[in-house]
Each structure stands twice: as structure tokens, then as C-alpha cells.
Design a protein around this motif. Structure first.
Motif, short mmCIF file in Angstrom:
data_model
loop_
_atom_site.label_atom_id
_atom_site.label_comp_id
_atom_site.label_asym_id
_atom_site.label_seq_id
_atom_site.Cartn_x
_atom_site.Cartn_y
_atom_site.Cartn_z
N VAL B 150 3.83 9.91 3.45
CA VAL B 150 3.54 9.69 4.56
C VAL B 150 2.98 10.57 5.52
O VAL B 150 2.38 10.18 6.09
CB VAL B 150 4.92 8.86 5.49
CG1 VAL B 150 4.19 8.07 6.77
CG2 VAL B 150 5.89 7.35 4.23
N GLU B 151 3.50 11.55 5.59
CA GLU B 151 2.82 12.69 5.82
C GLU B 151 1.37 13.36 6.03
O GLU B 151 0.85 13.83 6.36
CB GLU B 151 4.20 14.34 5.60
CG GLU B 151 5.61 14.00 6.39
CD GLU B 151 7.07 13.62 5.49
OE1 GLU B 151 6.38 12.86 5.32
OE2 GLU B 151 7.40 13.11 6.39
N TYR B 153 -0.98 11.14 4.90
CA TYR B 153 -1.75 10.58 5.49
C TYR B 153 -2.39 11.04 6.97
O TYR B 153 -3.06 10.61 7.13
CB TYR B 153 -0.47 9.26 5.42
CG TYR B 153 -0.51 8.11 4.28
CD1 TYR B 153 -1.41 7.91 3.14
CD2 TYR B 153 0.51 7.27 4.29
CE1 TYR B 153 -1.33 6.87 2.02
CE2 TYR B 153 0.65 6.79 3.14
CZ TYR B 153 0.06 6.18 2.46
OH TYR B 153 0.50 5.99 0.71
N LEU B 154 -0.97 11.60 8.00
CA LEU B 154 -1.59 11.82 8.79
C LEU B 154 -2.29 14.07 8.90
O LEU B 154 -2.86 13.54 9.70
CB LEU B 154 0.02 12.77 9.82
CG LEU B 154 0.91 11.19 10.18
CD1 LEU B 154 1.77 11.53 10.30
CD2 LEU B 154 -0.52 11.08 11.36
N GLY B 156 -5.20 14.10 6.79
CA GLY B 156 -6.67 14.03 6.91
C GLY B 156 -7.32 12.84 8.08
O GLY B 156 -5.93 12.34 8.98
#
Lengths: 157, 319
Positions: B150-151, B153-154, B156
Motif C-alpha cells: 500500500v505504501e 501506491y503513495l 508515485g
């Protein structure tokens, strides 16, 4: 506008908790993703998945400008002994009353003091802070460690 | 509120919880002290508290039966019972039945509890097995290095921007939509222009024409047709000559006529050459049909002539 949508998310998650629903969906934005990640780290939610309005994705789907309107984040709600783990989720800073605090104020607030009209942090309560000039969202204690100024976004317990 | 309801559930319509038949353990078990519990060696414990866990008293079904349904010291024979008064006979019979039923119920309860124990033990074994498998399971390299976090995704942009090709497709789609709308609007405008142009022939553009139109509007001929129709009887209505406005409308729609003149599509077809092609095709079909019918007529004529000749020869031979 982002704070308004965050307020909607707060209210929605509270409602979902009260209804004892297993899953909740919130809009897919950077702020919400940051908040959801924070909730997961602190143990307020059990899972965090990307998905569409129809439900969580089974296979990963690329987010494009064509499908961004239907993208959602799906949060797995947590309950213990029939009671929701997330019982209260409230905004601190509001569109017409923003709450910014410098590093010293944050430190004082984190150590259990009242800051302006904001009530002191209770044991087991988490406050999310948006550092000044940044898009990320961090925990109050992380903000104190980093010694940054920021906006007090919301509180969860 | 009914008596004793508060003690049971406090809610009407809900049955109270079933009572346990065996309040204490019904069989002896060897107690294993869990590790890291209780008081460590050398640590004193408070007064009036036992240092070790006190095991609950075991009351086996046999013990319970002996206590509450003991077998009578003296067994009466049937003969002796028959001599007793009826009330006494019933007492003895009831006591015997109670003993039997109690014993039976204890036996079934023991079976039920043992069945539950077996089930719990089975589930425990399965869980342990699954846990062990989970512990031994190692994520494959592909799983480890390709699963997005999930990290990540943050890091880019949250939404993948459109590629040049996608942008070009989108642009062309928008352009085609725009042109389609423009064409539709233009056609509507052209239609209304033709309507106006054709209608202009009836406009009063000279004084003479205006006077003529005024006269025609005020004379009684317009009402004559309606008066004629209204004076007719129902029996003779069908015999009246039908109005041909409906037929005219159909012709106008088919021929694309507007206000008695050619419409936009008709002119467009003419300008494109579609009308000429249609005319040529019609002429060709007509010509072919004519030739065909001419040939058939000639053929029929020949046949007729040949028949006449044959009849003439037959008559000659007869003579």
C-alpha cells in the motif's frame, strides 16, 4: 474540499461501526489512503483493499483517468466482543475553523494538555496530523518526534 | 411481567438458558499445569490463598446416582407389591421409573459431552496443523518481489496519466462527436431553410397578391366543405369522396417534400448524383422489361401462326 470529504468519511465509518458491517468503502484519494493506512497501522481496521464501487478487486486493476470515478478503498472493520474497535472518528480542523499547530504546541498537546478548543488526547486515542507543506498524514507522536508544524486533521478512538 | 422472568432472561418470549446436568466435571482428568503460570519458586503467596490450583470436585454419574437415586435396600417381589395398597404400589413404581430415567439421562449426557470433546479435540488438531503449515510456508520470490504494498501506491502518482496514444484516441473521439453534432445541426438548419424557401412562394410580396389572399380568407368557400360534411347523414358519409390530405402527406414524406417543394435530402441526392443514378436504373429496368415483353409477344405470335398453318394443312388433307 478535501476536509469536507474527510468529514464524510469520518461520519461514514462511525455509521458503519454502529451498524456492525464487516466492510466499508471510502473514495480513493491520497488523503483517504493515508488516513486508512494510519488506521490500519494503529489497529483500528483489519484490512485495506483497493476496489471499485461493486466491491474489492479480485485481481489488481490499474487506476486510470477513465476509471478513477468508480475506484474505492475497502476497509475491513474490526469488532471485539460485539463492540466496534473504532467507536468515534471526528474532525478537529474544519473548513471554516482550521487548526494549525507549531512543533511546541503539538508537543504540549501530545503530552496531555488542551490546545486551543481541542480537548486533551485520551489514552488509546489517535490524532492524525498533516505536516505543513506536505501531502502525507502522520500520527501525532510521529509529528512530535519529527518536530514539525502541521494541521490537526482528525481524532480516532 | 411473569414471575421469575427477570431471573431467567428479563425478556418475554425468550427461553432461559438450559441448565447443565453435570455442574462439576463428570470424569477424572490429569491436570497439567500450564507453563509460566502461578507463583514462581521462592516467591511467597498471600495468606488464605492456595499456592496451587484447586481442582474442582469430580462427581461421576455413578456417584450422583448413588446419592440421588439409590437402589432400595429391599427389593419387593411382584406378589408382595400386589398385596400393598394402590398408593404404595404407585410410589414404588414411580421411584423405579425415576431411577431408570435418571440413569438413562446421565448416560446420554455423558455421550453428548464426549462427542463435543472429540469434536473440539479434532478442531484443535486441525488448527494446529494449519498453524504449522502457515509457519512453514515461505513466500515465493515472485510473490515477495512483485506484490505491491500500500505504501508503494503513495510513492508515485495515484492515477496513471494517459499515454500519448490514449490521448490521441480520446481527441479523435471528441472530434468525431463534435463533427457529428455539427452535421446534425447543419442538416436541421438546411431543412428549415428549404421549408422557408418553399413556403416563400405563398408569401404576399405584392399588393395584388395580398388583396387576393385577403379576399380568399374572408369568402365563405372555406366553410363550405365543413358545412357540407356536417349536413350529411351517417349513412351517406361513407359515400362521400375522401379527403386526399393524408395521401398527400405520405407522398410528401416519401418524396421528402417540404411546403410543396423539394426538401433538403431530395436536393442533396440530386447534387450527389444519386437521383440521376436512380433515374438511369429505372430507365434500364423499364427498357429491359419492354424488350422482354416484346420478345414474349413475338414468341406468342409465332406459335399462333404455326398453329394456324397446321390447321390449314389438316383441312386441305381432309378435303
Amino acid at each position: 474540499m478535501s476536509i469536507v470529504s474527510l468529514a464524510n468519511v469520518c461520519a461514514h465509518l462511525q455509521n458503519v461501526s454502529m451498524a456492525r458491517a464487516p466492510l466499508a468503502s471510502i473514495p480513493y484519494t491520497r488523503l483517504h489512503l493515508n488516513i486508512a493506512l494510519g488506521l490500519h497501522k494503529e489497529g483500528f481496521i483489519s484490512s485495506l483493499q483497493r476496489g471499485s464501487q461493486n466491491g474489492p478487486d479480485i485481481t489488481p486493476v490499474e487506476v486510470t483517468p477513465d476509471n478513477i470515478s468508480t475506484r474505492r478503498l475497502w476497509l475491513g472493520m474490526k469488532y471485539r466482543q460485539g463492540k466496534p474497535v473504532l467507536s468515534k472518528f471526528q474532525l478537529i480542523s474544519k473548513p471554516n475553523r482550521r487548526v494549525y499547530a507549531n512543533a511546541e504546541d503539538l508537543q504540549s498537546f501530545a503530552s496531555g494538555n488542551r490546545f486551543r478548543f481541542v480537548k486533551p488526547v485520551m489514552p488509546g486515542e489517535i490524532v492524525f496530523v498533516r505536516p505543513r507543506g506536505s501531502k502525507e498524514v502522520i500520527n501525532l507522536h510521529e509529528a512530535v518526534k519529527k518536530h514539525v508544524d502541521g494541521e490537526l486533521l482528525c481524532r480516532v478512538f | 411481567m411473569a414471575k421469575g422472568l427477570m431471573k431467567a432472561t428479563g425478556k418475554s418470549g425468550l427461553l432461559p438458558r438450559p441448565k447443565q446436568i453435570f455442574k462439576q466435571p463428570f470424569k477424572h482428568e490429569v491436570y497439567k499445569k500450564p507453563t509460566d503460570t502461578g507463583y514462581a519458586d521462592g516467591i511467597l503467596h498471600p495468606k488464605k490463598i492456595s499456592r496451587d490450583y484447586i481442582l474442582p470436585k469430580v462427581s461421576t454419574p455413578e456417584k450422583l446416582l448413588k446419592k440421588s437415586a439409590m437402589v432400595p435396600k429391599r427389593e419387593y417381589t411382584d406378589e408382595e407389591i400386589s398385596k400393598m395398597p394402590i398408593s404404595q404400589q404407585f410410589k414404588i413404581k414411580n421411584a423405579k421409573m425415576r431411577r431408570e430415567y435418571l440413569k438413562e439421562s446421565y448416560e446420554t449426557e455423558v455421550k453428548r459431552l464426549e462427542r463435543i470433546e472429540e469434536h473440539v479435540a479434532k478442531i484443535k488438531i486441525e488448527e494446529e496443523k494449519a498453524e504449522l503449515e502457515n509457519k512453514l510456508h515461505k513466500a515465493s520470490r515472485a510473490e515477495l518481489y512483485t506484490a505491491p504494498t500500500v505504501e508503494s501506491y503513495l510513492e508515485g502518482p495515484l492515477v496513471r496519466p494517459r499515454t500519448d496514444e490514449e490521448n490521441e484516441i480520446l481527441r479523435s473521439k471528441r472530434e468525431s462527436n463534435r463533427l457529428e453534432t455539427k452535421l446534425k445541426i447543419d442538416q436541421e438548419r438546411a431543412n428549415s431553410l428549404f421549408e422557408l424557401y418553399n413556403g416563400a412562394s405563398n408569401f404576399a410580396i405584392t399588393e395584388e397578391r395580398l388583396e387576393l389572399m385577403v379576399d380568399s380568407a374572408f369568402n365563405n368557400t372555406a366553410n363550405e366543405s365543413w358545412e357540407y360534411i356536417s349536413s350529411l347523414r351517417s349513412s351517406s358519409i361513407n359515400a362521400t369522396k375522401s379527403d386526399n390530405t393524408f395521401d398527400n402527406e405520405i407522398v410528401n414524406i416519401v418524396m421528402d417534400n417540404v411546403n410543396g417543394g423539394p426538401g433538403f435530402e431530395q436536393v442533396n441526392d440530386y447534387l450527389n448524383g444519386f437521383t440521376d443514378d436512380l433515374q438511369q436504373l429505372a430507365d434500364q429496368i423499364k427498357r429491359e422489361n419492354n424488350e422482354k415483353s416484346l420478345k414474349e409477344a413475338e414468341k406468342l405470335l409465332d406459335e399462333h401462326q404455326s398453329e394456324n398453318k397446321s390447321t390449314e394443312t389438316e383441312t386441305k388433307t381432309d378435303n
